[in-house]
Scaffold this active site. Structure first.
Site, PDB file in Angstrom:
ATOM      1  N   GLN A 199     -32.227  24.581  21.665  1.00 65.64           N
ATOM      2  CA  GLN A 199     -33.228  23.595  21.227  1.00 65.64           C
ATOM      3  C   GLN A 199     -34.582  24.295  21.136  1.00 65.64           C
ATOM      4  O   GLN A 199     -34.954  25.053  22.018  1.00 65.64           O
ATOM      5  CB  GLN A 199     -33.303  22.469  22.259  1.00 65.64           C
ATOM      6  N   THR A 200     -35.322  24.016  20.072  1.00 64.08           N
ATOM      7  CA  THR A 200     -36.699  24.505  20.021  1.00 64.08           C
ATOM      8  C   THR A 200     -37.540  23.630  19.118  1.00 64.08           C
ATOM      9  O   THR A 200     -37.031  23.000  18.194  1.00 64.08           O
ATOM     10  CB  THR A 200     -36.767  25.972  19.552  1.00 64.08           C
ATOM     11  N   ARG A 201     -38.834  23.579  19.405  1.00 58.69           N
ATOM     12  CA  ARG A 201     -39.766  22.924  18.494  1.00 58.69           C
ATOM     13  C   ARG A 201     -40.859  23.915  18.118  1.00 58.69           C
ATOM     14  O   ARG A 201     -41.873  23.554  17.548  1.00 58.69           O
ATOM     15  CB  ARG A 201     -40.358  21.664  19.140  1.00 58.69           C
ATOM     16  N   HIS A 208     -37.024  34.404  22.774  1.00 64.32           N
ATOM     17  CA  HIS A 208     -36.006  33.375  22.526  1.00 64.32           C
ATOM     18  C   HIS A 208     -34.766  34.003  21.912  1.00 64.32           C
ATOM     19  O   HIS A 208     -33.638  33.620  22.221  1.00 64.32           O
ATOM     20  CB  HIS A 208     -36.549  32.291  21.601  1.00 64.32           C
ATOM     21  N   ARG A 293     -37.720  27.912  30.680  1.00 63.09           N
ATOM     22  CA  ARG A 293     -38.809  27.439  31.547  1.00 63.09           C
ATOM     23  C   ARG A 293     -39.465  26.217  30.949  1.00 63.09           C
ATOM     24  O   ARG A 293     -39.696  26.188  29.741  1.00 63.09           O
ATOM     25  CB  ARG A 293     -39.874  28.524  31.609  1.00 63.09           C
ATOM     26  N   ALA A 296     -38.924  21.178  27.275  1.00 61.31           N
ATOM     27  CA  ALA A 296     -39.424  19.888  26.773  1.00 61.31           C
ATOM     28  C   ALA A 296     -40.671  19.405  27.502  1.00 61.31           C
ATOM     29  O   ALA A 296     -41.013  18.227  27.434  1.00 61.31           O
ATOM     30  CB  ALA A 296     -38.333  18.810  26.817  1.00 61.31           C
TER      31      ALA A 296
END
Ligand SMILES: [Zn+2]
Length: 388
Positions: A199-201, A208, A293, A296
């Site tokens: 998951q990433t935004r 990553h 870490r 969200a």
């Protein structure tokens, strides 16, 4: 079947949360008929429309609609649905004062007035937004972007099962918005039994990439699954991020990675949202999920490992997806490799590490961060975007 039974039988992909993938799609013809009638309707915000799509495609399985009073209370207070199924964050639909819900059905319309779905009205209830902020987000501070959205929502909410038009989205981001059934089909076609979700935004840098590669060493495939729904101001636009993800995917064997977009709102609820992110990826067919870490998180509302601790506290069969917990990664000059505090004995001065603020300043000045921090292709895209 439990997750461990399924794993030991060597079945492909994870079992959806709650046992089966929810499918609440509404066909376009029926939508046309409904839309031409005289039913009351509600215009959805971008975040609500994203939630609706996630409900209809089964991304939020086992939810079949927006939550009611009993469910809201139970999810808020004890992180579970009334039947005990793990569910961390209420998914609610507010109704503005003045809107009368006096029919069995409520039409749901998008920003352009188009009919996007229909809700079978089960109840209208007063949503305890303060309790939700306190217990789910751990704060009632309106500076918290997720809390601001909860507290700013109408006091009344309408609940019930939904059906929604799941039209294919277009453009470089939309065309990547696969449904859980679609990602599962890709996994099956490629013969992946174990799949790790990421998951990433944010843009993906070397750190990553390293976490994804570490995880991929242990499983068959990687789902790089950026969230592209409404995020907060200051986050990099989805189109730019998607181009940057495509550049990073070039560093993976194409048959081992799938880049897909998750249309869902970001809530910044830290630990509780890490659980939601894991369950959603379980529904997309992942068996493993990377948790870094402050997953969200936003600002300094959550401790760096609070999300990992919450996930670790849940029974494996309750969660049904294996969280892979990582610390921050960096390039170590003395190791001559990417590493984390778990694998490198050298002091900070040997590490190539930049804060988010430092990176943004460099990019805005048109400066490329060191190649040990960011792939040049990614940095160039971000420089282009920050100067346009
Ligand atoms: Zn080192």
């Amino acid at each position: 079947m439990t997750f461990s039974e399924q794993s030991s039988m060597g079945l492909r992909g994870g079992v959806p949360h709650g046992g089966r993938l929810v499918d609440r799609r509404l066909d376009v013809e029926e939508a046309g008929v409904l839309g031409s009638g005289s039913l009351p309707w509600l215009a959805l915000t971008a975040a609500e429309a994203a939630d609706l799509r996630a409900l209809a495609t089964g991304a939020y399985s086992p939810l079949t609609g927006f939550l009611g009073a009993k469910e809201h209370e139970s999810v808020t207070a004890s992180m579970g649905l009334p039947d005990g199924t793990l569910w961390p964050i209420p998914v609610c639909l507010g109704i503005p004062d003045g809107l009368r819900v006096d029919a069995d059905q409520l039409l749901l319309r998008g920003a352009g007035g188009e009919l996007v779905g229909v809700l079978e009205v089960a109840e209208v209830f007063e949503r305890d937004r303060v309790a939700e902020a306190e217990l789910v987000y751990g704060t009632t501070d309106p500076e918290h972007p997720g809390v601001a959205r909860v507290l700013g929502a109408p006091a009344r909410a309408v609940a019930g099962p939904v059906r929604a038009v799941v039209a294919p989205l277009v453009g470089p981001v939309g065309s990547r918005a696969l449904t859980p059934a679609e990602t599962r089909a890709v996994f099956a076609e490629r013969g992946w039994s174990t799949v790790v979700g990421f998951q990433t935004r944010n843009p993906v840098h070397r750190a990553h990439e390293y976490l994804m590669k570490c995880a991929l060493e242990m499983v068959d495939g990687l789902l790089l699954h950026p969230l592209v729904g409404p995020t907060k101001e200051g986050d990099v636009p989805a189109e730019v991020r998607m181009a940057a993800y495509e550049a990073v995917v070039g560093y993976f064997p194409p048959e081992r990675v799938l880049l897909a977009a998750l249309v869902a709102p970001m809530r910044y609820a830290g630990p509780r949202e890490a659980v939601l992110h894991a369950l959603v990826r379980k529904n997309y067919g992942c068996t493993h999920f990377i948790v870094g870490r402050d997953h969200a998180g936003v600002g300094s509302y959550y401790g760096p490992f609070q999300a990992q601790e919450l996930l670790a506290s849940l029974a494996p069969e309750e969660l049904g997806i294996v969280p892979l917990r990582f610390d921050n990664a960096f390039w170590c000059r003395r190791c001559g490799a990417m590493a984390t505090g778990k694998t490198c004995p050298h002091p900070d001065r040997d590490h190539v590490a930049l804060s988010g603020t430092q990176v943004r300043a460099m990019l805005a000045a048109g400066q490329l961060p060191p190649p040990e921090f960011s792939r040049a292709e990614v940095a160039e895209l971000l420089i282009g975007a920050s100067r346009s």
